[in-house]
Write a protein that holds these residues in place. Structure first.
Motif, PDB file in Angstrom:
ATOM      1  N   SER A 102      75.061  34.227  35.507  1.00  0.00           N
ATOM      2  CA  SER A 102      76.251  34.926  35.983  1.00  0.00           C
ATOM      3  C   SER A 102      76.075  35.383  37.430  1.00  0.00           C
ATOM      4  O   SER A 102      76.973  35.212  38.269  1.00  0.00           O
ATOM      5  N   ALA A 103      74.921  35.969  37.735  1.00  0.00           N
ATOM      6  CA  ALA A 103      74.646  36.434  39.103  1.00  0.00           C
ATOM      7  C   ALA A 103      74.588  35.256  40.070  1.00  0.00           C
ATOM      8  O   ALA A 103      75.076  35.348  41.199  1.00  0.00           O
ATOM      9  N   GLN A 106      78.205  34.063  40.699  1.00  0.00           N
ATOM     10  CA  GLN A 106      78.887  35.021  41.569  1.00  0.00           C
ATOM     11  C   GLN A 106      78.400  34.879  43.011  1.00  0.00           C
ATOM     12  O   GLN A 106      79.197  34.864  43.949  1.00  0.00           O
ATOM     13  N   ASN A 107      77.097  34.761  43.198  1.00  0.00           N
ATOM     14  CA  ASN A 107      76.528  34.600  44.529  1.00  0.00           C
ATOM     15  C   ASN A 107      77.002  33.296  45.173  1.00  0.00           C
ATOM     16  O   ASN A 107      77.278  33.254  46.370  1.00  0.00           O
ATOM     17  N   GLU A 110      80.531  33.756  46.420  1.00  0.00           N
ATOM     18  CA  GLU A 110      80.544  34.588  47.623  1.00  0.00           C
ATOM     19  C   GLU A 110      79.967  33.839  48.826  1.00  0.00           C
ATOM     20  O   GLU A 110      80.420  34.030  49.956  1.00  0.00           O
TER      21      GLU A 110
END
Length: 132
Positions: A102-103, A106-107, A110
């Motif tokens: 998930s991280a 998301q990264n 971005e």
């Protein structure tokens, strides 16, 4: 008249480098999900961004110009061990694959946003230089 790229590009040039460093940390966590006693890490993006944009003294300059600085050195000091959300499974590994994936996603989103913002800035500068 000289172009000041710090003013023209804003914070996007810094965020791109820091997001790339964070992707490396997160991918290392994913790669070591089955490694006994591996401790998951993450990069504190806000602290790294603040340090990058404030041009703090004490950063080792290993570049050709005194205005250049090392983004990798800035972000390495902001890598921290992650507090595990799950109980220890017995092997001492603190990687939670769902959290890491998930991280990482998301990264990635971005990072792509930062690339888009930079592309817009360069497109605007190119139009201004060519008089369009």
């Amino acid at each position: 008249m000289a172009i000041n790229f710090d003013k023209a590009l804003g914070v996007h040039q810094y965020s791109l480098g820091i997001r790339a460093q964070r992707a490396e940390v997160l991918s290392s966590n994913i790669a070591n999900a089955d490694t006994p006693h591996y401790k998951a890490q993450d990069l504190d993006f806000n602290a790294a961004m603040k340090a990058a944009t404030s041009h703090q003294k004490g950063i080792s300059m290993a570049h050709t110009n005194e205005k250049h600085f090392d983004l990798a050195a800035l972000s390495r000091e902001h890598i921290q061990y992650r507090v595990p959300n799950q109980p220890d499974t017995g092997d001492g590994n603190t990687v939670d694959m769902q959290q890491e994936q998930s991280a990482f996603m998301q990264n990635t989103l971005e990072y792509q946003m930062s690339l888009g913002f930079l592309e817009g800035k360069f497109t605007g500068m190119r139009k201004a230089l060519t008089g369009q």
